[in-house]
Design a protein around this motif. Sequence first.
Motif, mmCIF file in Angstrom:
data_model
loop_
_atom_site.group_PDB
_atom_site.id
_atom_site.type_symbol
_atom_site.label_atom_id
_atom_site.label_comp_id
_atom_site.label_asym_id
_atom_site.label_seq_id
_atom_site.Cartn_x
_atom_site.Cartn_y
_atom_site.Cartn_z
ATOM 1 N N LEU A 95 1.275 -1.579 -0.331
ATOM 2 C CA LEU A 95 -0.116 0.259 0.288
ATOM 3 C C LEU A 95 0.822 1.479 -0.174
ATOM 4 N N ARG A 112 1.936 10.231 -11.594
ATOM 5 C CA ARG A 112 3.568 10.095 -12.009
ATOM 6 C C ARG A 112 2.850 8.210 -11.087
ATOM 7 N N ILE B 78 -1.076 10.423 10.411
ATOM 8 C CA ILE B 78 -1.199 10.758 9.478
ATOM 9 C C ILE B 78 -0.935 12.102 9.386
ATOM 10 N N GLU B 79 -0.765 13.287 10.303
ATOM 11 C CA GLU B 79 -0.039 14.094 9.840
ATOM 12 C C GLU B 79 1.695 13.532 10.152
ATOM 13 N N LEU B 81 2.858 11.379 8.264
ATOM 14 C CA LEU B 81 2.991 10.152 7.021
ATOM 15 C C LEU B 81 2.760 11.415 6.149
ATOM 16 N N ALA B 82 1.897 12.474 6.328
ATOM 17 C CA ALA B 82 2.197 13.656 5.498
ATOM 18 C C ALA B 82 3.393 14.460 5.442
ATOM 19 N N GLY B 85 5.988 12.188 3.887
ATOM 20 C CA GLY B 85 5.594 11.855 1.977
ATOM 21 C C GLY B 85 5.843 13.171 1.619
ATOM 22 N N GLU B 89 8.695 12.126 -1.308
ATOM 23 C CA GLU B 89 7.910 12.268 -3.061
ATOM 24 C C GLU B 89 9.154 13.374 -3.528
ATOM 25 N N SER B 92 11.478 10.526 -4.734
ATOM 26 C CA SER B 92 11.186 9.314 -5.827
ATOM 27 C C SER B 92 11.299 8.025 -4.849
ATOM 28 N N LEU B 93 10.893 8.220 -3.388
ATOM 29 C CA LEU B 93 10.821 6.642 -2.841
ATOM 30 C C LEU B 93 9.435 6.548 -2.093
ATOM 31 N N ASP B 94 8.550 5.305 -2.735
ATOM 32 C CA ASP B 94 7.950 4.945 -2.383
ATOM 33 C C ASP B 94 7.349 4.765 -0.408
ATOM 34 N N LEU B 95 6.594 4.801 -0.328
ATOM 35 C CA LEU B 95 6.179 5.161 1.232
ATOM 36 C C LEU B 95 5.560 4.144 0.989
ATOM 37 N N ILE B 96 5.383 2.566 1.756
ATOM 38 C CA ILE B 96 4.850 2.090 1.576
ATOM 39 C C ILE B 96 4.306 1.369 3.443
ATOM 40 N N VAL B 97 3.099 1.893 3.943
ATOM 41 C CA VAL B 97 2.520 1.161 4.770
ATOM 42 C C VAL B 97 1.655 -0.063 5.040
ATOM 43 N N ARG B 296 4.245 17.555 12.064
ATOM 44 C CA ARG B 296 4.054 17.573 10.202
ATOM 45 C C ARG B 296 5.699 17.843 10.062
#
Lengths: 343, 343
Positions: A95, A112, B78-79, B81-82, B85, B89, B92-97, B296
């Motif tokens: 995910l 993207r 979630i903050e 995470l934001a 993120g 981004e 360009s690393l994916d953040l896998i949750v 954040r």
Amino acid sequence: MDLKSLSQRLGLSMTTVSRALNGYEEVSEATRTRVMEAARENGYRPNPVARRLALGRAEAIGVVIPNPPGDFADPFFIELLAGMGSVFEAASLDLIVTAAPEGPAELPVYRRLVEGRRVDGLIVGRTRRHDERIEYLLDRDFPFVVHGRTTTSRPYAYLDMDNAQAFVTATERLIGLGHRRIALINAPAHLAFAAGRHDGYERALGAAAIAVDPSLVVVCDLSEQDGHRIALSLLDLPRPPTGILCANDTTALGAMRAVKSRGLVVGRDVSIIGYDDLPFAGHTDPPLTTMHQPIRPAGARIAEMLRARMSGTPPEELQEVWRPKLLLRGTDGPCTTAGGTAR
Amino acid sequence: MDLKSLSQRLGLSMTTVSRALNGYEEVSEATRTRVMEAARENGYRPNPVARRLALGRAEAIGVVIPNPPGDFADPFFIELLAGMGSVFEAASLDLIVTAAPEGPAELPVYRRLVEGRRVDGLIVGRTRRHDERIEYLLDRDFPFVVHGRTTTSRPYAYLDMDNAQAFVTATERLIGLGHRRIALINAPAHLAFAAGRHDGYERALGAAAIAVDPSLVVVCDLSEQDGHRIALSLLDLPRPPTGILCANDTTALGAMRAVKSRGLVVGRDVSIIGYDDLPFAGHTDPPLTTMHQPIRPAGARIAEMLRARMSGTPPEELQEVWRPKLLLRGTDGPCTTAGGTAR
DNA sequence: TACTATCTTCAAAGCGCTTTGAGAGTCAAT
DNA sequence: ATTGACTCTCAAAGCGCTTTGAAGATAGTA
């Protein structure tokens, strides 16, 4: 431990080992169990990246959390994530979460993800009445599931709450308590759910033969501050409302503050009903009467729907509308004002 | 459009095109711009999966959100995470949750991410005093950053809030207002930050020559309900506290409810200070005095620290402690009770 | 002109998996 | 024996990229 050394150790070809592990028919039961056992013993885990390259899939799902630059991101989103997480984990799909503010920077993030082949499916939330993300995904025929609904002529998969029904229920509740002047603090019109709520509100009023007073229908940006500001302006009306329906719990919080600051009592002089049932809702003073929706199960269901969509189920078969439940607590009460006006 | 067709179109080899795109020296400036232009025109995006396989990296970061099975997951996550993120981004690393409840199911989730080579780095949150996740990652020499701190002899990267200092500040505030009987509703002892908070509390009392009364130090599971329950028991003490420091805002909410239910006024008869400054904190009645931390930015910083760690910066150089700020609102006030006892 | 130094470009070999197309081995039917 | 029908296993060809090791082109020097 990679596939090669595992198969060497077993004296089998990589083909056979791979097939045994992936449950193909062409492998005898004996070899299969032998392979499975060896894999477990040696702690073999196929390299997901190699697998993805060979399969041509990303084995990942994308979610973009909408974070208003200044504000706190919507806390219910993390519940949705948790719900989806369990399903994707079981399917060993990653995910991938990205944050993007609503606005011009949003679509590029989706592009993207899609065009960069980073995900096989997407979940779209905070749906707008007209939503270019959805049009984009439909144009590319990319699998996705929407949390909410939008206006488009093409079919798509969604799980939505029955906003109209919810607000019929909430409005009827207040009407049943004797309220006649009922205000609606709604979400901005561009958000998809706002229309449904307005509909439900008007429908219930109509059924009770109560005329809609346009001055009682106002739009709020969903923040506590704005809820407060708008509730104050409602209370300052020549004939203020005795009941207020709020777009969400946060707004309701602001409305409660406004009512109290006017020396009125929430649940007696003015009734308030929220929406969302956020964790704090049971703990305000008085506890907030609100519409509850099962967020985590909804997240799980959305994940399942997306999996179905990705394996070819047509979108028409993946459309669900759930009904929120009215949770009676302490902010609604019988209308105490003769003539249906507070004060 | 893949690398092969792009290079064919350009009349160059894949090698040269790849190098031009990735900024290698060995390509003349002329070819580079020619290649870049063609790539842009044709909308070429390298396939991340192929790239990862060749590079042997996952180009992804993992985060496991701790979700208590019943409860709402912590909204502040979630903050965080934001905040992370945006940094990932950009790289360009994916953040896998992934979601996992604290307990026996938790470590396997980490193992799957690490041993399954699904991520190149991890972020660990909701840190425990003794944390087997951290021991595990240290054993494998896997890059990670902790939000919080733990007890281990080995160095590791972390960003923590100065919990001790925060509670010195909060305690001093109440002492300055004349309070002498100050209770501490702390988090469960296995959570890392609980110890620091207890320290700070005792340190401040000591500095003011106030003896610590063990009956005023209690542990809470961080829920509103438990905060309510525990605050009631504190108020029922023969000599109840006039000030209560809470482990978090949610607990503080429960404590406020308890105080009110006893017919006492929060901020006058009993002062309360929370921790976290969740979105609702400014909107309780009265608004909650609490410790604010910039979540954040912390998330963004943690992300940067992890990138540094992954590119070899030693963990000793990646240890930061931030100071939360005391946000004075309406739940703290001068001690009004002679002898320092409520009622 | 010959030869080295320098700059550019290239063919081919991986990365670790899946899958195609084919080859061995087995057994019942001809 | 021969054939055909299965069953089980395999070698090799990708998937789309990066990178190594080498070669071609150009310029500089003797």
